[in-house]
Enzyme design. Structure first.
Site, short mmCIF file in Angstrom:
data_model
loop_
_atom_site.label_atom_id
_atom_site.label_comp_id
_atom_site.label_asym_id
_atom_site.label_seq_id
_atom_site.Cartn_x
_atom_site.Cartn_y
_atom_site.Cartn_z
N ASP A 63 0.80 -1.33 0.02
CA ASP A 63 0.07 -0.20 0.02
C ASP A 63 1.00 1.23 -0.04
O ASP A 63 1.61 1.58 1.09
CB ASP A 63 -0.85 0.02 1.28
CG ASP A 63 -1.74 1.44 1.29
OD1 ASP A 63 -1.96 1.70 0.09
OD2 ASP A 63 -2.38 1.68 2.56
N LYS A 79 1.76 7.87 0.93
CA LYS A 79 2.11 7.92 2.18
C LYS A 79 3.39 8.69 2.50
O LYS A 79 4.28 8.20 1.56
CB LYS A 79 2.22 6.48 2.88
CG LYS A 79 1.00 5.71 2.92
CD LYS A 79 1.16 4.38 3.46
CE LYS A 79 -0.02 3.45 3.43
NZ LYS A 79 -0.83 3.87 4.46
N ASP A 103 0.27 -5.07 4.75
CA ASP A 103 -1.11 -4.58 4.63
C ASP A 103 -2.09 -5.79 4.18
O ASP A 103 -3.44 -5.68 3.92
CB ASP A 103 -1.15 -3.40 3.81
CG ASP A 103 -2.43 -2.48 4.23
OD1 ASP A 103 -2.79 -2.58 5.34
OD2 ASP A 103 -2.79 -1.59 3.29
N ARG A 128 -10.85 -0.87 2.58
CA ARG A 128 -12.39 -1.11 2.74
C ARG A 128 -12.99 -1.06 1.38
O ARG A 128 -13.90 -1.69 1.22
CB ARG A 128 -12.70 0.34 3.60
CG ARG A 128 -12.75 1.49 3.01
CD ARG A 128 -12.89 2.69 3.80
NE ARG A 128 -11.84 2.70 4.85
CZ ARG A 128 -11.77 3.44 5.87
NH1 ARG A 128 -12.53 4.44 5.93
NH2 ARG A 128 -10.44 3.81 6.93
#
EC number: 3.4.11.1
Length: 490
Positions: free
Chosen positions: A263, A270, A282, A345
């Site tokens: 990720d 990030k 992740d 999600r």
């Protein structure tokens, strides 16, 4: 390591290393301990007095005895007798295993009190031994193994418990698989690797496997999952692994694991200090899902279980989803992406819709979903949200048996107000306060009537240092809880 249980008592056993667990308090050399002390020429009493050993939880002592019937002696503290449980035995066994390694022991005998029954006791000790001695050295150019290795372990005074020991070995094989998937870097474990791992499990244990490629995911309308996958040069793999018993299943269950093999954050990249270098972990939810599949396939319960891993990377390229994009999930709901780093999600949304279409009796999803959950509960405790009190109670009981920690969290519907979008059905993130709750509420939008439970495991999937049965690195959390839950439905 060959682990076996026996009726042999600590007074008659002879060999390399004897390990005893003693409760907290003033330790009186009387009865069986007095006989053992005599057998050891007073060395047991000397070790207790010289180290001021009082049996406190986490305390230990060890000594070499020379050339007698027993050559090394290990003591571990068990804490207060009133607090004894199976986790006490796991922690004691883990401490003993590490001390035996330090002592370069090859043959070890362990005497610990019975908790529950002899079968459960043997199983818990076996778990502690196997999980504490597992070391992932695959990426070391020079192995650090020196001297003797622990080869045989006898569990004294427990009788014949081969079945319980074998069961724990099977469960631990799943935990170790999960650990090794999470430990491996993102240039080793990709969505393709996840698919290959699922293929290996299916081939070895006779499970069914359906791997949905990108085109099939498109035909099913998985716009949320594919929106995340767009930027990666490695194609996504939507994994559906199925265990079916030989007879009519007593229940049908689904486990859905977040499987982001790396990720970057996407276009909301990030930055410095974000821990981007740790984002190989992740896919901890997917790793635990596959680990549970491996264990359950060996245990063969009379329960049908569907293991679902929407595997992809969240990367940056000219194809990447933009902040502000609108995605359509496979249940038709639309999502305004206000943060590309809230991607897990999105992948789970289509995973949950897929799982519910299987008409299962219950769905559990697990994900390294939010930093907010780590802030709330720390590194050792996972968050638990559920639409069904009975399912939540089942998971909590399974976790207690495993010695894994969860804390029930609220599905506060009012908080979903902050996730409403003016141009879509919802945003993928809400305001900063209550971030782990709003993440769970987002997932809830993709379940209709099936009992559902969400586990945010962002903290416990990794340990920076030795901690209980875990060494530094991936922990394999919560494979044992998932397995216990499935077996309880057997």
């Amino acid at each position: 390591m060959d682990i076996r249980s026996t009726d042999t008592s600590l007074l008659t056993w002879t060999g390399d290393t004897l390990a005893l667990g003693l409760p907290e308090g003033a330790i009186e050399i009387a009865g069986e301990l007095a006989e053992l002390n005599d057998k050891l020429g007073g060395n047991l009493g000397d070790l207790i007095s010289e180290t001021e050993f009082e049996g406190k939880l986490g305390s230990s002592a060890a000594t070499r005895l020379g050339g007698g019937p027993i050559r090394k002696l290990i003591l571990v503290g068990l804490g207060k007798t009133a607090d004894f449980d199976l986790q006490t035995l796991r922690l004691a066994a883990a401490a003993i295993a590490r001390l035996a390694k330090q002592q370069k022991s090859q043959a070890l005998a362990i005497s610990l009190p019975v908790v529950g029954d002899q079968s459960a006791t043997a199983g818990a000790i076996t778990e502690g031994l196997l999980l504490a001695t597992h070391q992932d050295t695959r990426f070391k150019s020079t192995k650090e193994e020196k001297g003797a290795k622990l080869e045989t372990v006898e569990l004294l005074g427990l009788g014949e418990q081969a079945s319980a020991i074998a069961k724990s070995e099977q469960i631990c094989s799943g935990v170790i698989l999960a650990r090794e998937l999470v430990n491996a870097p993102a240039n080793t474990v990709t969505p393709l690797t996840m698919a290959e791992t699922a293929e290996q499990i299916a081939a070895e244990y006779g499970l069914s496997l359906n791997i949905l490629e990108q085109e099939e995911c498109e035909s099913l309308g998985m716009g949320a999952f594919l929106g995340v996958a767009k930027a990666s040069d490695i194609p996504p793999k939507f994994l559906h692994l199925i265990y079916k018993p030989q007879g009519t299943p007593k229940r049908k269950l689904a486990i859905v694991g977040k499987s982001l093999t790396f990720d970057s954050g996407g276009l909301n990249i990030k930055g410095a200090g974000s821990g981007i270098e740790t984002m190989k972990m992740d896919m901890g939810g997917g790793a635990a899902t596959l680990g549970a599949a491996k264990a359950i396939a060996q245990l063969q319960p009379e329960v049908e279980v569907h293991f679902i891993c929407p595997a992809t990377e969240n990367m940056i390229s000219g194809r990447a989803m933009h902040p502000g994009d609108i995605l359509t999930a496979s249940n038709g709901k639309t999502i305004e992406v206000n943060n590309t780093d809230a991607e897990g999600r999105l992948t789970l949304a289509d995973g949950l819709v897929f799982a519910e279409k299987l008409e299962v009796d219950a769905i559990v999803d697990l994900a390294t979903l939010t930093g907010a959950c780590v802030i709330a509960l720390g590194d050792d405790i996972a968050g638990l949200w559920s639409s069904d009190e009975s399912l939540a109670a089942q998971i909590q009981e399974a976790a207690k048996l495993a010695g894994e920690k969860f804390w029930p969290m609220p599905l506060e519907e009012k908080y979903f107000e902050g996730m409403k979008s003016q141009i879509a059905d919802m945003k993928n993130t809400g305001p900063r306060p209550g971030g782990s709750i709003t993440a769970a509420l987002f997932l809830k939008q993709f379940i209709n009537n099936t009992p559902w439970l969400h586990l945010d495991i962002a903290g416990p999937v990794w340990s920076d240092k030795e901690n209980g049965v875990n060494n530094s690195g991936a922990t394999g959390f919560p494979v044992r809880t998932l397995v216990n839950w499935v077996m309880a439905n057997n």
